[in-house]
Write a protein that holds these residues in place. Structure first.
Motif, short mmCIF file in Angstrom:
data_model
loop_
_atom_site.label_atom_id
_atom_site.label_comp_id
_atom_site.label_asym_id
_atom_site.label_seq_id
_atom_site.Cartn_x
_atom_site.Cartn_y
_atom_site.Cartn_z
N ASP A 1 -3.64 0.72 -4.05
CA ASP A 1 -4.33 -1.04 -3.32
C ASP A 1 -4.56 -1.37 -4.42
O ASP A 1 -4.80 -3.30 -4.18
CB ASP A 1 -5.46 -0.30 -2.35
N GLY B 1 -4.40 10.78 5.31
CA GLY B 1 -3.54 10.74 4.56
C GLY B 1 -4.98 9.40 3.81
O GLY B 1 -6.00 9.56 3.93
N ARG B 2 -4.04 9.42 2.56
CA ARG B 2 -5.28 8.37 2.07
C ARG B 2 -4.77 6.71 1.47
O ARG B 2 -3.42 7.47 0.60
CB ARG B 2 -6.47 8.92 0.55
N VAL B 3 -4.92 5.70 0.82
CA VAL B 3 -4.90 5.18 0.11
C VAL B 3 -4.30 5.02 -1.78
O VAL B 3 -5.50 5.50 -1.77
CB VAL B 3 -5.36 3.99 0.65
N TYR B 4 -3.40 5.53 -1.46
CA TYR B 4 -2.47 5.76 -3.32
C TYR B 4 -3.18 4.52 -4.25
O TYR B 4 -3.25 4.75 -6.13
CB TYR B 4 -2.01 6.30 -4.18
N GLY C 1 -0.39 11.80 1.58
CA GLY C 1 -1.54 12.90 1.58
C GLY C 1 -0.57 14.79 1.72
O GLY C 1 0.62 13.96 1.13
N TYR D 1 0.56 -1.40 0.56
CA TYR D 1 -0.42 0.19 0.00
C TYR D 1 0.82 1.35 -0.17
O TYR D 1 2.07 1.48 0.51
CB TYR D 1 -0.34 -0.08 1.30
N ALA E 1 -1.37 4.20 10.26
CA ALA E 1 -2.32 4.30 9.00
C ALA E 1 -1.91 3.77 7.82
O ALA E 1 -0.37 4.09 7.88
CB ALA E 1 -2.88 5.63 9.26
N PRO E 2 -2.82 2.77 7.04
CA PRO E 2 -4.08 2.92 6.98
C PRO E 2 -4.21 1.83 7.58
O PRO E 2 -4.62 1.17 7.51
CB PRO E 2 -4.21 2.84 5.81
N TYR F 1 0.76 4.90 1.03
CA TYR F 1 -0.40 5.67 1.42
C TYR F 1 0.41 6.87 1.68
O TYR F 1 1.82 7.44 1.93
CB TYR F 1 -0.17 5.14 3.29
N SER G 1 -5.85 7.68 11.74
CA SER G 1 -5.74 8.85 10.85
C SER G 1 -6.35 8.95 9.71
O SER G 1 -6.22 8.32 8.79
CB SER G 1 -4.17 9.34 10.51
N LYS G 2 -6.64 10.43 9.24
CA LYS G 2 -7.67 10.88 7.80
C LYS G 2 -7.32 11.49 7.33
O LYS G 2 -7.76 12.49 6.33
CB LYS G 2 -8.78 10.71 8.52
#
Ligand code: SF4
Ligand code: SF4
Length: 208
Positions: free
Chosen positions: A206, A201-204, A44, A40, A173-174, A42, A198-199
């Motif tokens: 997957d 960031g995000r998974v770029y 942000g 993953y 995270a995540p 991750y 934590s919110k």
């Protein structure tokens, strides 16, 4: 404590190349959509407005890090508890294995696992997952993913020895909170790692 084999992963060393994923797919002859190990990415952040800074020096708080994740061979494996066919067992060395002859492909283990480790093989009609290369380990060898990593970001061994060497962190995270299943996993976090839950960031990536 009973013997418990485990993975260590150093997020600071991982460059996201996915050699670990490919080595695993090759060793286990996995179909295209089945991946025991996944990486993953991750991240942000963004540009930070600063009217005093010259345009070419616009500050930012951008971050990104990779996590290479497979079955965690948990100390409290949720997959074992929910399997109606008693097809998943935890070996004396801590490795959690699926008996494909017993598995009825009901997906209960994949729904129960917080790491998404069990994968449905449509060709076999059963669930499959990382067994830590048990056949190789039984001969004194090292799991393929660990051997394949060009950055030496993965390690494997006794959980207590890995914790003594690398510390006791098992979540960022995540990933889910470690206290759900007590994963046999030791993590060296990236310096930009965000706390579990934590919110920011995000998974770029997957896909694998
Ligand atoms: S990571 Fe999921 S499949 Fe692996 S032992 Fe833990 S609960 Fe079971
Ligand atoms: S092989 Fe190593 S560096 Fe490449 S993605 Fe896997 S853990 Fe990261």
């Amino acid at each position: 404590m009973a013997k418990q084999l485990a993975f260590h992963f150093n997020s600071s060393l991982c460059n996201g190349c996915k050699a670990c994923v490919i080595a695993c797919k090759s060793k286990n002859a996995l179909p295209v959509d089945v991946n025991y190990r996944r990486v993953y990415e991750y991240g942000g952040g963004g540009w930070v407005a600063d009217p005093m800074a010259p345009a070419f020096l616009t500050p930012n708080n951008i971050f990104v890090y990779s996590l290479s994740v497979a079955c965690m061979h948990c100390e409290n494996p949720a997959c074992v508890d929910v399997c109606p066919a008693k097809a998943i067992e935890k070996r004396d060395d801590g490795i959690v294995v699926v008996d494909s002859d017993k598995c009825i492909g009901c997906h209960y283990c994949s729904w129960a696992c917080p790491y998404g480790a069990p994968q449905f093989d449509p060709e076999e009609g059963t669930m499959r997952k990382c067994d830590m290369c048990a056949d190789v380990v039984d001969e004194g060898g090292t799991p393929y993913c660990v051997s394949a990593c060009p950055m030496r970001a993965l390690d494997f061994g006794e959980l207590e020895e890995l914790r003594a060497k690398y510390g006791t962190v098992a979540e960022v995270a995540p990933l889910p909170p470690a206290d759900i299943t007590n994963p046999a996993f030791v993590l060296t976090p990236h310096r930009h790692s965000q706390p579990v839950g934590s919110k920011v960031g995000r998974v770029y990536d997957d896909e694998v």
